[in-house]
Design a protein around this motif. Structure first.
Motif, PDB file in Angstrom:
ATOM      1  N   PHE A  84      -6.645 -55.958 -19.684  1.00  0.00           N
ATOM      2  CA  PHE A  84      -6.330 -56.978 -18.773  1.00  0.00           C
ATOM      3  C   PHE A  84      -5.631 -56.991 -17.449  1.00  0.00           C
ATOM      4  O   PHE A  84      -5.209 -57.797 -16.997  1.00  0.00           O
ATOM      5  N   GLY A  85      -5.165 -55.791 -17.150  1.00  0.00           N
ATOM      6  CA  GLY A  85      -4.630 -55.552 -15.723  1.00  0.00           C
ATOM      7  C   GLY A  85      -3.065 -55.140 -15.920  1.00  0.00           C
ATOM      8  O   GLY A  85      -2.630 -55.075 -14.691  1.00  0.00           O
ATOM      9  N   LEU A  86      -2.545 -55.011 -16.958  1.00  0.00           N
ATOM     10  CA  LEU A  86      -1.281 -54.739 -17.093  1.00  0.00           C
ATOM     11  C   LEU A  86      -1.018 -53.238 -16.595  1.00  0.00           C
ATOM     12  O   LEU A  86      -1.681 -52.216 -17.256  1.00  0.00           O
ATOM     13  N   ARG A  87      -0.187 -53.002 -15.441  1.00  0.00           N
ATOM     14  CA  ARG A  87      -0.071 -51.702 -15.075  1.00  0.00           C
ATOM     15  C   ARG A  87       1.529 -51.353 -14.845  1.00  0.00           C
ATOM     16  O   ARG A  87       2.009 -51.499 -14.035  1.00  0.00           O
ATOM     17  N   PRO A  88       2.146 -51.078 -16.128  1.00  0.00           N
ATOM     18  CA  PRO A  88       3.581 -50.855 -16.044  1.00  0.00           C
ATOM     19  C   PRO A  88       3.896 -49.496 -15.381  1.00  0.00           C
ATOM     20  O   PRO A  88       3.110 -48.594 -15.627  1.00  0.00           O
ATOM     21  N   ASP A  89       5.315 -49.311 -14.965  1.00  0.00           N
ATOM     22  CA  ASP A  89       5.764 -47.941 -14.671  1.00  0.00           C
ATOM     23  C   ASP A  89       5.634 -47.265 -15.858  1.00  0.00           C
ATOM     24  O   ASP A  89       6.557 -47.801 -17.136  1.00  0.00           O
ATOM     25  N   PRO A  90       5.083 -46.030 -16.142  1.00  0.00           N
ATOM     26  CA  PRO A  90       5.094 -45.241 -17.544  1.00  0.00           C
ATOM     27  C   PRO A  90       6.520 -45.311 -17.726  1.00  0.00           C
ATOM     28  O   PRO A  90       7.116 -45.339 -18.809  1.00  0.00           O
ATOM     29  N   LEU A  91       7.471 -44.562 -16.944  1.00  0.00           N
ATOM     30  CA  LEU A  91       8.709 -44.175 -17.224  1.00  0.00           C
ATOM     31  C   LEU A  91       9.656 -45.621 -17.668  1.00  0.00           C
ATOM     32  O   LEU A  91      10.374 -45.513 -18.647  1.00  0.00           O
ATOM     33  N   GLY A  92       9.280 -46.585 -17.035  1.00  0.00           N
ATOM     34  CA  GLY A  92      10.030 -47.843 -17.275  1.00  0.00           C
ATOM     35  C   GLY A  92       9.640 -48.337 -18.578  1.00  0.00           C
ATOM     36  O   GLY A  92      10.505 -49.257 -19.338  1.00  0.00           O
ATOM     37  N   ALA A  93       8.220 -48.307 -18.972  1.00  0.00           N
ATOM     38  CA  ALA A  93       7.900 -48.823 -20.104  1.00  0.00           C
ATOM     39  C   ALA A  93       8.446 -48.071 -21.330  1.00  0.00           C
ATOM     40  O   ALA A  93       8.835 -48.660 -22.536  1.00  0.00           O
ATOM     41  N   VAL A  94       8.433 -46.630 -21.314  1.00  0.00           N
ATOM     42  CA  VAL A  94       9.113 -45.874 -22.207  1.00  0.00           C
ATOM     43  C   VAL A  94      10.634 -46.374 -22.595  1.00  0.00           C
ATOM     44  O   VAL A  94      11.090 -46.302 -23.645  1.00  0.00           O
ATOM     45  N   LEU A  95      11.223 -46.489 -21.317  1.00  0.00           N
ATOM     46  CA  LEU A  95      12.927 -46.730 -21.449  1.00  0.00           C
ATOM     47  C   LEU A  95      13.014 -48.341 -22.102  1.00  0.00           C
ATOM     48  O   LEU A  95      14.090 -48.343 -22.934  1.00  0.00           O
ATOM     49  N   THR A  96      12.052 -49.095 -21.643  1.00  0.00           N
ATOM     50  CA  THR A  96      12.260 -50.580 -22.311  1.00  0.00           C
ATOM     51  C   THR A  96      11.963 -50.291 -23.748  1.00  0.00           C
ATOM     52  O   THR A  96      12.685 -51.109 -24.468  1.00  0.00           O
ATOM     53  N   LEU A  97      10.970 -49.615 -24.303  1.00  0.00           N
ATOM     54  CA  LEU A  97      10.732 -49.360 -25.949  1.00  0.00           C
ATOM     55  C   LEU A  97      12.065 -48.878 -26.640  1.00  0.00           C
ATOM     56  O   LEU A  97      12.433 -49.558 -27.425  1.00  0.00           O
ATOM     57  N   LEU A  98      12.730 -48.040 -25.732  1.00  0.00           N
ATOM     58  CA  LEU A  98      13.822 -47.519 -26.469  1.00  0.00           C
ATOM     59  C   LEU A  98      15.040 -48.329 -26.524  1.00  0.00           C
ATOM     60  O   LEU A  98      15.739 -48.553 -27.392  1.00  0.00           O
ATOM     61  N   GLN A  99      14.988 -49.032 -25.182  1.00  0.00           N
ATOM     62  CA  GLN A  99      16.083 -50.143 -25.435  1.00  0.00           C
ATOM     63  C   GLN A  99      15.710 -51.228 -26.210  1.00  0.00           C
ATOM     64  O   GLN A  99      16.716 -51.613 -26.954  1.00  0.00           O
ATOM     65  N   LEU A 100      14.804 -51.709 -26.420  1.00  0.00           N
ATOM     66  CA  LEU A 100      14.453 -52.683 -27.549  1.00  0.00           C
ATOM     67  C   LEU A 100      14.827 -52.301 -28.761  1.00  0.00           C
ATOM     68  O   LEU A 100      15.061 -52.745 -29.932  1.00  0.00           O
ATOM     69  N   ALA A 101      14.458 -50.866 -29.205  1.00  0.00           N
ATOM     70  CA  ALA A 101      14.776 -50.166 -30.691  1.00  0.00           C
ATOM     71  C   ALA A 101      16.243 -50.304 -30.598  1.00  0.00           C
ATOM     72  O   ALA A 101      16.717 -50.450 -31.721  1.00  0.00           O
ATOM     73  N   VAL A 102      17.107 -49.953 -29.576  1.00  0.00           N
ATOM     74  CA  VAL A 102      18.662 -49.816 -29.852  1.00  0.00           C
ATOM     75  C   VAL A 102      18.833 -51.436 -30.179  1.00  0.00           C
ATOM     76  O   VAL A 102      19.806 -51.864 -31.096  1.00  0.00           O
ATOM     77  N   LEU A 103      18.566 -52.283 -29.521  1.00  0.00           N
ATOM     78  CA  LEU A 103      18.523 -53.809 -29.506  1.00  0.00           C
ATOM     79  C   LEU A 103      18.329 -54.366 -31.132  1.00  0.00           C
ATOM     80  O   LEU A 103      19.043 -54.878 -31.821  1.00  0.00           O
ATOM     81  N   GLY A 104      17.183 -53.568 -31.410  1.00  0.00           N
ATOM     82  CA  GLY A 104      16.668 -54.127 -32.833  1.00  0.00           C
ATOM     83  C   GLY A 104      17.652 -53.583 -33.869  1.00  0.00           C
ATOM     84  O   GLY A 104      17.749 -54.425 -34.682  1.00  0.00           O
ATOM     85  N   VAL A 105      18.203 -52.507 -33.907  1.00  0.00           N
ATOM     86  CA  VAL A 105      19.166 -51.730 -34.581  1.00  0.00           C
ATOM     87  C   VAL A 105      20.279 -52.749 -34.812  1.00  0.00           C
ATOM     88  O   VAL A 105      20.847 -53.091 -35.872  1.00  0.00           O
ATOM     89  N   GLY A 106      20.761 -53.192 -33.849  1.00  0.00           N
ATOM     90  CA  GLY A 106      21.917 -54.090 -34.017  1.00  0.00           C
ATOM     91  C   GLY A 106      21.638 -55.597 -34.286  1.00  0.00           C
ATOM     92  O   GLY A 106      22.482 -56.134 -35.317  1.00  0.00           O
ATOM     93  N   VAL A 107      20.256 -56.099 -33.946  1.00  0.00           N
ATOM     94  CA  VAL A 107      20.218 -57.433 -34.339  1.00  0.00           C
ATOM     95  C   VAL A 107      19.701 -57.471 -35.970  1.00  0.00           C
ATOM     96  O   VAL A 107      20.234 -58.207 -36.747  1.00  0.00           O
TER      97      VAL A 107
END
Length: 272
Positions: free
Chosen positions: A147-170
């Motif tokens: 559908f046209g999403l074109r994220p920065d590859p490194l940015g997408a990976v780092l975002t997923l890791l960041q959300l995983a860290v957040l998810g551990v805390g929540v």
């Protein structure tokens, strides 16, 4: 008459000393135990994809039409990171309900008398939340690429890791809440719902906060989720090394540290 000599004894099982367990090993055991039902029956992970895909399919086009000019640039780069953060928040904030089932069935009490350390029991449970979060987020990204999403590859990976860290805390905070209201299970959902939606709305997840009133923008500055959402948007756009992304990591790590600290203390005090 000689005095009796007392010598320290080592706990034994069938005449053999029990093996000394380490925190990492205990955490790994709990993590495997928690993941086993998910692996055997991944329906809950698949069902968790319904909500983000509905938001992307229905709310996304409305957002592009009504606020596309305000957002500027690619609306998907703005909205998809927010949906991933929403998936993380919704998925991990309800995990305490699993502990409530263990409390009511007596499983939690039996776990407490095992040789597994109580901090490891909490940390293992919290780490388990990383797996479905990463799986669901990866599927959302793959679905949005056509559908046209074109994220920065490194940015997408780092975002997923960041959300995983957040998810551990929540997730750890959710388990703490379940332990705190163990005698009144309905209170868990009252507190969870009362906190969930203000945190979500004050993160600028669905609509830009820049167009909101001054008091809302001021309150949002103490909301950790806002910094994580802003970080994901910046990372997806390619600003991986910006201060916005750095503040997002600070917010995620602080949330994880607070959640694990409070959760471990609650687990150590747990008696039933």
């Amino acid at each position: 008459m000689s005095a009796a000599t007392l010598t320290p004894t080592t706990p034994t099982s069938a005449g053999r000393p029990l093996p000394r367990r380490g925190f990492v090993r205990d955490t790994r055991i709990v993590l495997r135990r928690e993941l086993a039902p998910v692996i055997r029956d991944p329906f809950s992970v698949v069902f968790g994809l319904v909500q983000p895909l509905v938001f992307l399919g229905l709310f996304g086009p409305l957002l592009a039409g009504s606020a596309g000019g305000t957002l500027g640039g690619d609306v998907w780069l703005w909205f998809v990171p927010a949906v991933l953060a929403m998936t993380t928040l919704f998925g991990t904030s309800v995990t305490g309900s699993n502990l409530q089932l263990d409390l009511s069935s007596g499983v939690h009490e039996r776990m407490l008398v095992t040789p597994l350390s109580r901090p490891a029991q909490l940390v293992g449970r919290a780490l388990k939340e990383m797996v479905p979060i990463l799986a669901q987020s990866a599927v959302v990204l793959l679905v949005m690429l056509p559908f046209g999403l074109r994220p920065d590859p490194l940015g997408a990976v780092l975002t997923l890791l960041q959300l995983a860290v957040l998810g551990v805390g929540v997730g750890a905070l959710s388990y703490t809440l379940a332990l705190a209201v163990r005698k009144q299970e309905w209170m868990f959902w009252v507190v969870q719902q009362t906190v969930l939606f203000p945190v979500m709305l004050l993160s600028g997840m669905l609509l830009p906060l820049e167009t909101g009133p001054a008091w809302m923008r001021a309150v949002s500055t103490v909301n950790p989720l806002r910094y994580v959402v802003d970080s994901g948007r910046a990372a997806f756009a390619g600003d991986v090394f910006s201060s916005t992304v750095a503040w997002g990591w600070v917010a995620a790590l602080v949330t994880a540290a607070v959640g694990l600290t409070v959760g471990v203390r609650a687990m150590i005090r747990s008696t039933d």
